[in-house]
Every structure is written in structure tokens, then in C-alpha cells.
Design a protein around this motif. Sequence first.
Motif, mmCIF file in Angstrom:
data_model
loop_
_atom_site.group_PDB
_atom_site.id
_atom_site.type_symbol
_atom_site.label_atom_id
_atom_site.label_comp_id
_atom_site.label_asym_id
_atom_site.label_seq_id
_atom_site.Cartn_x
_atom_site.Cartn_y
_atom_site.Cartn_z
ATOM 1 N N UNK A 2 -10.157 -39.228 -27.600
ATOM 2 C CA UNK A 2 -10.213 -40.205 -28.683
ATOM 3 C C UNK A 2 -10.566 -39.518 -29.997
ATOM 4 N N UNK A 3 -11.321 -38.450 -29.916
ATOM 5 C CA UNK A 3 -11.681 -37.683 -31.114
ATOM 6 C C UNK A 3 -10.422 -37.117 -31.781
ATOM 7 N N UNK A 4 -9.525 -36.552 -30.994
ATOM 8 C CA UNK A 4 -8.288 -35.997 -31.554
ATOM 9 C C UNK A 4 -7.419 -37.090 -32.168
ATOM 10 N N UNK A 7 -8.838 -37.737 -35.534
ATOM 11 C CA UNK A 7 -8.552 -36.606 -36.418
ATOM 12 C C UNK A 7 -7.117 -36.675 -36.937
ATOM 13 N N UNK A 8 -6.159 -36.921 -36.053
ATOM 14 C CA UNK A 8 -4.768 -37.008 -36.498
ATOM 15 C C UNK A 8 -4.540 -38.228 -37.379
ATOM 16 N N UNK A 9 -5.256 -39.312 -37.137
ATOM 17 C CA UNK A 9 -5.129 -40.485 -37.992
ATOM 18 C C UNK A 9 -5.655 -40.189 -39.398
ATOM 19 N N UNK A 10 -6.763 -39.483 -39.496
ATOM 20 C CA UNK A 10 -7.300 -39.099 -40.805
ATOM 21 C C UNK A 10 -6.348 -38.144 -41.514
ATOM 22 N N UNK A 11 -5.783 -37.204 -40.783
ATOM 23 C CA UNK A 11 -4.796 -36.290 -41.376
ATOM 24 C C UNK A 11 -3.611 -37.076 -41.923
ATOM 25 N N UNK A 12 -3.160 -38.076 -41.166
ATOM 26 C CA UNK A 12 -2.032 -38.892 -41.612
ATOM 27 C C UNK A 12 -2.383 -39.676 -42.875
ATOM 28 N N UNK A 13 -3.580 -40.216 -42.927
ATOM 29 C CA UNK A 13 -3.981 -40.979 -44.113
ATOM 30 C C UNK A 13 -4.094 -40.083 -45.343
ATOM 31 N N UNK A 14 -4.643 -38.896 -45.178
ATOM 32 C CA UNK A 14 -4.760 -37.968 -46.308
ATOM 33 C C UNK A 14 -3.380 -37.493 -46.751
ATOM 34 N N UNK A 15 -2.520 -37.189 -45.804
ATOM 35 C CA UNK A 15 -1.162 -36.751 -46.151
ATOM 36 C C UNK A 15 -0.393 -37.857 -46.866
ATOM 37 N N UNK A 28 0.857 -39.587 -37.480
ATOM 38 C CA UNK A 28 0.696 -40.934 -36.925
ATOM 39 C C UNK A 28 1.332 -41.007 -35.545
ATOM 40 N N UNK A 29 2.483 -40.389 -35.377
ATOM 41 C CA UNK A 29 3.137 -40.365 -34.066
ATOM 42 C C UNK A 29 2.269 -39.685 -33.017
ATOM 43 N N UNK A 30 1.664 -38.567 -33.389
ATOM 44 C CA UNK A 30 0.778 -37.863 -32.458
ATOM 45 C C UNK A 30 -0.448 -38.707 -32.149
ATOM 46 N N UNK A 31 -1.013 -39.353 -33.167
ATOM 47 C CA UNK A 31 -2.197 -40.189 -32.962
ATOM 48 C C UNK A 31 -1.887 -41.357 -32.029
ATOM 49 N N UNK A 32 -0.724 -41.969 -32.185
ATOM 50 C CA UNK A 32 -0.328 -43.070 -31.297
ATOM 51 C C UNK A 32 -0.182 -42.588 -29.856
ATOM 52 N N UNK A 34 -1.577 -39.947 -28.410
ATOM 53 C CA UNK A 34 -2.889 -39.613 -27.851
ATOM 54 C C UNK A 34 -3.683 -40.860 -27.508
ATOM 55 N N UNK A 35 -3.575 -41.911 -28.329
ATOM 56 C CA UNK A 35 -4.295 -43.144 -28.040
ATOM 57 C C UNK A 35 -3.762 -43.806 -26.779
ATOM 58 N N UNK A 36 -2.459 -43.803 -26.586
ATOM 59 C CA UNK A 36 -1.879 -44.397 -25.381
ATOM 60 C C UNK A 36 -2.325 -43.612 -24.137
ATOM 61 N N UNK A 37 -2.307 -42.296 -24.224
ATOM 62 C CA UNK A 37 -2.778 -41.479 -23.099
ATOM 63 C C UNK A 37 -4.245 -41.758 -22.817
#
Length: 54
Positions: A2-4, A7-15, A28-32, A34-37
Motif C-alpha cells: 500500500x505504501x508503493x 508513492x506512485x499516486x503522489x508521483x502522478x499528482x506532482x507530474x 496512475x496506472x501503476x498505482x491502480x 498495485x492497489x488491486x493486487x
Amino acid sequence: MLHYTVVFLVIALVAALFGFGGIAAGAVGIAKLLFVIFAILTIASFVAGLLRRR
């Protein structure tokens, strides 16, 4: 895991804030994913714990 996701969600928001749409969409795709997994593993762990007690 969940930490990752966070992290990817924050990266997406900053980008997205700086106008890097492609990077933001990828993050965002990676964050989605990871969340499903994470959700699947959490549910599997919960069910395994219930079955182990019986």
C-alpha cells in the motif's frame, strides 16, 4: 504494498501539476494495479485466516 501505491499516486499528482501528462498517466496506472493486487491479497489473507480458525 500500500505504501508503493501511495508513492506512485503522489508521483502522478506532482507530474500532473507540472504538466507531464504521460508520466502522470503511467504512474496512475501503476498505482491502480498495485492497489488491486493489495486488495486481492488482503481479502485472500482474511479468508485464509477465517478458514484456519475452523
